[in-house]
Design an enzyme around this catalytic site. Structure first.
Site, PDB file in Angstrom:
ATOM      1  N   SER A   1      21.375  -1.238 -73.255  1.00 24.51           N
ATOM      2  CA  SER A   1      22.370  -2.319 -72.634  1.00 24.51           C
ATOM      3  C   SER A   1      23.785  -1.419 -72.763  1.00 24.51           C
ATOM      4  CB  SER A   1      22.331  -3.579 -73.633  1.00 24.51           C
ATOM      5  OG  SER A   1      22.435  -3.255 -75.066  1.00 24.51           O
TER       6      SER A   1
ATOM      7  N   LYS B   1      27.490  -5.826 -69.509  1.00 29.41           N
ATOM      8  CA  LYS B   1      28.266  -7.176 -69.339  1.00 29.41           C
ATOM      9  C   LYS B   1      28.950  -7.200 -67.928  1.00 29.41           C
ATOM     10  CE  LYS B   1      28.558  -8.778 -73.955  1.00 29.41           C
ATOM     11  NZ  LYS B   1      27.928  -7.773 -74.763  1.00 29.41           N
TER      12      LYS B   1
ATOM     13  N   GLU C   1      35.735 -15.530 -73.790  1.00 30.52           N
ATOM     14  CA  GLU C   1      35.949 -15.139 -75.204  1.00 30.52           C
ATOM     15  C   GLU C   1      35.402 -13.795 -75.359  1.00 30.52           C
ATOM     16  OE1 GLU C   1      33.388 -16.428 -73.871  1.00 30.52           O
ATOM     17  OE2 GLU C   1      31.977 -15.074 -74.517  1.00 30.52           O
TER      18      GLU C   1
END
Ligand SMILES: *Cc1c(COP(=O)(O)O)cnc(C)c1O
Length: 392
Positions: free
Chosen positions: A372, A85, A107
């Site tokens: 990930s 991310k 968010e």
């Protein structure tokens, strides 16, 4: 004027009028900066000297020997903050700073995107407000603390299911009334330009992975596999291999507790196209178009819609989308922990689970899985499931 907002029939800008000025400003800034060598050099420098890129590509030797395939892991779990991310958070925050924004809205569901955004804001000197559903804020308490330690303010959302979908609603609402801020959306979804822009910030995963596997394995993979929540880590990997027709692509969604309504987040298996959060894509909805509740053991995959580029890849058959259940993901988590010494995120465990489910058919093939994120954030979940099992 916003152009080329779609992937085939999917995507678009289904946003309220009040948001259009902000979206157009963002699209213009992004169009300009993506082609700006100085911006790109600054971002590359941050990714290299701060975030820890390039991340390694690791051969999972013991699992490969056991099953007779060749399994390579792209190690986004080793990126700063523990997941892919940060690629997007750094990219968007740098862009926001470049166009003079001083305040960032975001968010978060499990808190990973909130942590990545709070990190980027601390690094770049930006004010940060993160919207988080009350249910998530409670079950992901350590991440709330992490964000606050880095100077972010966490706004707890008490509407709806009080999870990710409601946090996005609230962040979009906040953006409408605060156009001087930039909203850092956390996955390759939402209204244009987010799906294209977020995908581009994650393309580095696939570019690195392709060069690394050519060098380390001496050839391309047969199959590229990634878990799909909103779809950002998967599109980052897939874009690296899009032009290689021989490389099959598989996205793995959350099968939760099975295909019963409300028990999963497998949009392609249990949903149909519709509009949510500004974009036309596959979603889980009832006959009236109301969004259905979702479930997954991994908070990052627990979202009722999927990024529009995946909807288009599925439609033209370039990628296919399967699912793994909670139990299959937990089994994959244990396998990777015990046999490779890697505690993967429960999200990433879904991609490994699909490989293990299909081990026989995949014999002799070269596989690349995008790992990930790392599993540290999921340990409380893992331990409580283990204790529940021990007591039953
Ligand atoms: C958030 C998250 C995901 C899901 O998001 P995508 O946009 O689908 O990539 C997957 N893995 C990890 C580790 C995450 O934190």
């Amino acid at each position: 004027m916003i152009k080329q907002t779609r992937f085939g029939e999917f995507g678009g800008v289904f946003a309220p009028e009040t948001l259009m000025a902000s979206l157009e400003e963002l699209e213009q800034a992004w169009r300009h900066l993506r082609a700006d060598a100085k911006f790109q050099a600054r971002l590359q420098n941050l990714l290299h000297t701060y975030a820890g890129r390039p991340t390694p590509l690791t051969l999972a030797e013991r699992l490969s020997d056991e099953h007779g395939f060749e399994l390579w892991l792209k190690r986004e779990d080793l990126l700063h903050t523990g997941a892919h991310k940060l690629n997007n958070a750094l990219g968007q925050c740098l862009l926001a700073k470049e166009i003079g924004k001083t305040r960032i809205l975001a968010e978060t569901g499990a808190g990973q995107h909130g942590v990545a955004t709070a990190t980027a804001c601390a690094k770049l000197g930006l004010e940060c407000v993160v919207y988080m559903g009350a249910v998530d804020a409670k079950r992901q308490k350590p991440n709330v603390g992490r964000m606050e330690l880095m100077g972010a303010r966490v706004e707890v959302v008490e509407h709806g299911q009080r999870t990710l979908k409601d946090a996005i609603n609230e962040a979009m609402r906040a953006w409408v009334s605060d156009p001087a801020a930039h909203y850092v959306l956390g996955s390759a979804l939402g209204p244009h330009p987010f799906p294209s822009m977020v995908a581009e910030f994650h393309e580095v995963i696939g570019k690195e992975a392709r060069a690394q596997i050519l060098q380390q394995a001496n050839g391309l993979p047969d199959v590229a596999i990634a878990c799909v929540g909103g779809g950002s880590n998967a599109i980052g990997l897939f874009r690296g291999f899009m032009q290689d027709d021989s490389v099959e692509m598989v996205g793995v969604e959350a099968g939760g507790e099975g295909m019963e309504e409300g028990k999963h987040a497998a949009r392609f298996s249990g949903g149909k196209p519709g509009v949510l959060h500004g974009c036309y894509t596959w979603l889980l909805q009832d006959a009236d178009g109301q969004i259905l509740p979702t479930h997954s053991v991994s908070a990052g995959l627990d979202y009722p819609a999927v990024g529009p580029e995946h909807a288009e890849l599925q439609k033209r058959g370039r990628a296919r989308y399967e699912y793994a259940t909670d139990d299959e993901a937990l089994h994959a988590f244990a396998q990777l922990s015990e046999k490779e010494g890697i505690l993967p995120a429960l999200e990433s465990s879904h991609a490994v689970a699909w490989v293990l489910q299909n081990a026989t058919a995949l014999r002799g093939k070269r596989l690349i899985v995008n790992l990930s994120g790392r599993g540290d954030k999921d340990l409380a979940t893992i331990f409580s499931l283990r204790d529940a099992e021990a007591n039953s």
